[in-house]
Design a protein around this motif. Sequence first.
Motif, PDB file in Angstrom:
ATOM      1  N   SER A   1       0.823  -1.210   0.000  1.00 55.90           N
ATOM      2  CA  SER A   1       0.000   0.000   0.000  1.00 55.90           C
ATOM      3  C   SER A   1       0.856   1.259   0.000  1.00 55.90           C
ATOM      4  N   VAL A   2       1.812   1.311   0.927  1.00 50.52           N
ATOM      5  CA  VAL A   2       2.673   2.489   1.041  1.00 50.52           C
ATOM      6  C   VAL A   2       3.537   2.637  -0.205  1.00 50.52           C
ATOM      7  N   GLY A   3       4.032   1.522  -0.727  1.00 53.84           N
ATOM      8  CA  GLY A   3       4.897   1.556  -1.906  1.00 53.84           C
ATOM      9  C   GLY A   3       4.213   2.142  -3.122  1.00 53.84           C
ATOM     10  N   ILE A   4       2.965   1.736  -3.357  1.00 51.34           N
ATOM     11  CA  ILE A   4       2.208   2.277  -4.498  1.00 51.34           C
ATOM     12  C   ILE A   4       2.009   3.780  -4.326  1.00 51.34           C
ATOM     13  N   CYS A   5       1.645   4.201  -3.115  1.00 51.00           N
ATOM     14  CA  CYS A   5       1.434   5.625  -2.848  1.00 51.00           C
ATOM     15  C   CYS A   5       2.736   6.406  -3.004  1.00 51.00           C
ATOM     16  N   PHE A   6       3.833   5.842  -2.542  1.00 49.36           N
ATOM     17  CA  PHE A   6       5.130   6.511  -2.617  1.00 49.36           C
ATOM     18  C   PHE A   6       5.534   6.762  -4.066  1.00 49.36           C
ATOM     19  N   VAL A   7       5.328   5.757  -4.908  1.00 44.13           N
ATOM     20  CA  VAL A   7       5.683   5.892  -6.322  1.00 44.13           C
ATOM     21  C   VAL A   7       4.817   6.945  -7.001  1.00 44.13           C
ATOM     22  N   ALA A   8       3.538   7.010  -6.633  1.00 43.71           N
ATOM     23  CA  ALA A   8       2.598   7.910  -7.304  1.00 43.71           C
ATOM     24  C   ALA A   8       2.705   9.361  -6.828  1.00 43.71           C
ATOM     25  N   SER A   9       3.262   9.600  -5.642  1.00 42.00           N
ATOM     26  CA  SER A   9       3.294  10.964  -5.095  1.00 42.00           C
ATOM     27  C   SER A   9       4.570  11.699  -5.488  1.00 42.00           C
ATOM     28  N   LYS A  10       4.451  13.003  -5.654  1.00 36.87           N
ATOM     29  CA  LYS A  10       5.606  13.830  -5.996  1.00 36.87           C
ATOM     30  C   LYS A  10       6.383  14.245  -4.755  1.00 36.87           C
ATOM     31  N   LYS A  11       5.668  14.454  -3.656  1.00 32.17           N
ATOM     32  CA  LYS A  11       6.321  14.856  -2.407  1.00 32.17           C
ATOM     33  C   LYS A  11       6.513  13.629  -1.523  1.00 32.17           C
ATOM     34  N   LYS A  12       7.732  13.451  -1.015  1.00 32.52           N
ATOM     35  CA  LYS A  12       8.076  12.237  -0.286  1.00 32.52           C
ATOM     36  C   LYS A  12       8.345  12.475   1.193  1.00 32.52           C
ATOM     37  N   TRP A  13       8.436  13.723   1.637  1.00 33.35           N
ATOM     38  CA  TRP A  13       8.916  14.000   2.984  1.00 33.35           C
ATOM     39  C   TRP A  13       8.057  13.368   4.070  1.00 33.35           C
ATOM     40  N   TYR A  14       6.755  13.337   3.856  1.00 29.44           N
ATOM     41  CA  TYR A  14       5.885  12.858   4.930  1.00 29.44           C
ATOM     42  C   TYR A  14       5.963  11.342   5.121  1.00 29.44           C
ATOM     43  N   TYR A  15       6.571  10.631   4.170  1.00 32.87           N
ATOM     44  CA  TYR A  15       6.736   9.185   4.345  1.00 32.87           C
ATOM     45  C   TYR A  15       7.723   8.877   5.468  1.00 32.87           C
ATOM     46  N   LEU A  16       8.665   9.777   5.703  1.00 33.57           N
ATOM     47  CA  LEU A  16       9.589   9.613   6.821  1.00 33.57           C
ATOM     48  C   LEU A  16       8.834   9.682   8.145  1.00 33.57           C
ATOM     49  N   VAL A  17       7.896  10.627   8.230  1.00 28.32           N
ATOM     50  CA  VAL A  17       7.074  10.745   9.439  1.00 28.32           C
ATOM     51  C   VAL A  17       6.233   9.485   9.630  1.00 28.32           C
ATOM     52  N   PHE A  18       5.614   9.055   8.541  1.00 32.79           N
ATOM     53  CA  PHE A  18       4.788   7.843   8.611  1.00 32.79           C
ATOM     54  C   PHE A  18       5.634   6.638   9.006  1.00 32.79           C
ATOM     55  N   GLY A  19       6.849   6.531   8.458  1.00 34.16           N
ATOM     56  CA  GLY A  19       7.725   5.407   8.764  1.00 34.16           C
ATOM     57  C   GLY A  19       8.061   5.335  10.245  1.00 34.16           C
ATOM     58  N   ILE A  20       8.349   6.478  10.842  1.00 32.69           N
ATOM     59  CA  ILE A  20       8.676   6.524  12.276  1.00 32.69           C
ATOM     60  C   ILE A  20       7.466   6.093  13.116  1.00 32.69           C
ATOM     61  N   VAL A  21       6.290   6.617  12.760  1.00 29.63           N
ATOM     62  CA  VAL A  21       5.065   6.263  13.489  1.00 29.63           C
ATOM     63  C   VAL A  21       4.753   4.779  13.323  1.00 29.63           C
TER      64      VAL A  21
END
Length: 384
Positions: free
Chosen positions: A190-210
């Motif tokens: 789920s996260v991988g598909i969203c990561f590939v499709a999004s232009k901004k990546k910074w918030y994935y770091l926040v999500f990863g920590i949580v």
Amino acid sequence: MAKSSREKMNRNKKYNNYYDYSLLFLTVFLSCFGLVMIYSTSAYTAQVKFSDEAYFLKKQLVAVIAGVIAMVAVSKMDYHILMKKLPVLPVKLVTAGYFIAIGLQVFVLLFGKEVNGAKRWINLGPLGTFQPSEVSKVVTIVFVAYIVNLLPRSLNRMGGFIRVMVFLLPVIGLIAAENLSTALVVSAISVGICFVASKKKWYYLVFGIVFIAAVAAYIAFGDAFRSIRIQVWLDVENHTQGFQILQGLYAIASGGLFGTGLGNSMQKLGFIPESHNDMIFSIICEELGLFGAVAVILLFVLLIWRLFIISINAPDLYGGLICTGILIHIAVQVIINVAVVSNSIPSTGIPLPFISYGGTSIAILLAEMGLALSVSNQIRTERG
């Protein structure tokens, strides 16, 4: 005039539909190799338990044949049918699949067959057992790809990503109740598909920590056996429950460069319980050596490469995201399985795609590859 001339030339061009035979060959080859290794690893156990050394091979062969038929059928289907409404219900096929997946996960929690303290299978009587979480992986791929395809720009904000994950929480939560490792795979897809499709990546770091904090809390305050697995990982040689992983490491070490030879493993003779399942890579290392292990990993790399090529050449965003999800699914399972067998991460029950024993897993996985081939079949190449 020049523009209209180019448009006329483009209209007059003739195109062929592409079909990725390389992906088809790699899929079939890995499945056949899996059958060979399942027979090699399970013959002793099957003879002792069922007086038939080909017992597990026969069951897996039936699943592979069914899976290949499904793969070919799905590959000739237009994957856009997933976005069409059902004739009897006012919902699209992909949405219906989402609710079916939730229903199956609820059913297995209430009425599933319990094996080794976990309810992960539905008993189908003479047909054997069925694992709904395998269906949930495919449903996750097509459903997340569908949502992202509808509103791709929303993923440029954290709120859009959170909304997508909210849709997946019921599926992930129900799977995690009995199978945390599979829930992690579904989350990664789920996260991988969203990561590939999004232009901004910074918030994935926040999500990863949580996310890491949430998993750590789940392990710390959940069932004790998950904490024990971490203890085993940290001290596999001395822990009382480190037997299986330790025997797997012995198998890897004894294989050397070229292995002991196909069928000549010693660790499969009762030392590694059910070696034809998640620990099959250790027997590959023992019988085929480092050379065989590297060759298998390279085959997976080629398979992932073909999926990547299809995804970047897909005729639309939906097809590209479907192939991206399949790519992530295969890659994550291979990485986790090899890491567990080599004791690089704590033990968890993730099979090696196409090779580990499991009828539901191989049949659904082959149908999933048919979906990737369906996307490839929609790619148009200029006729020479």
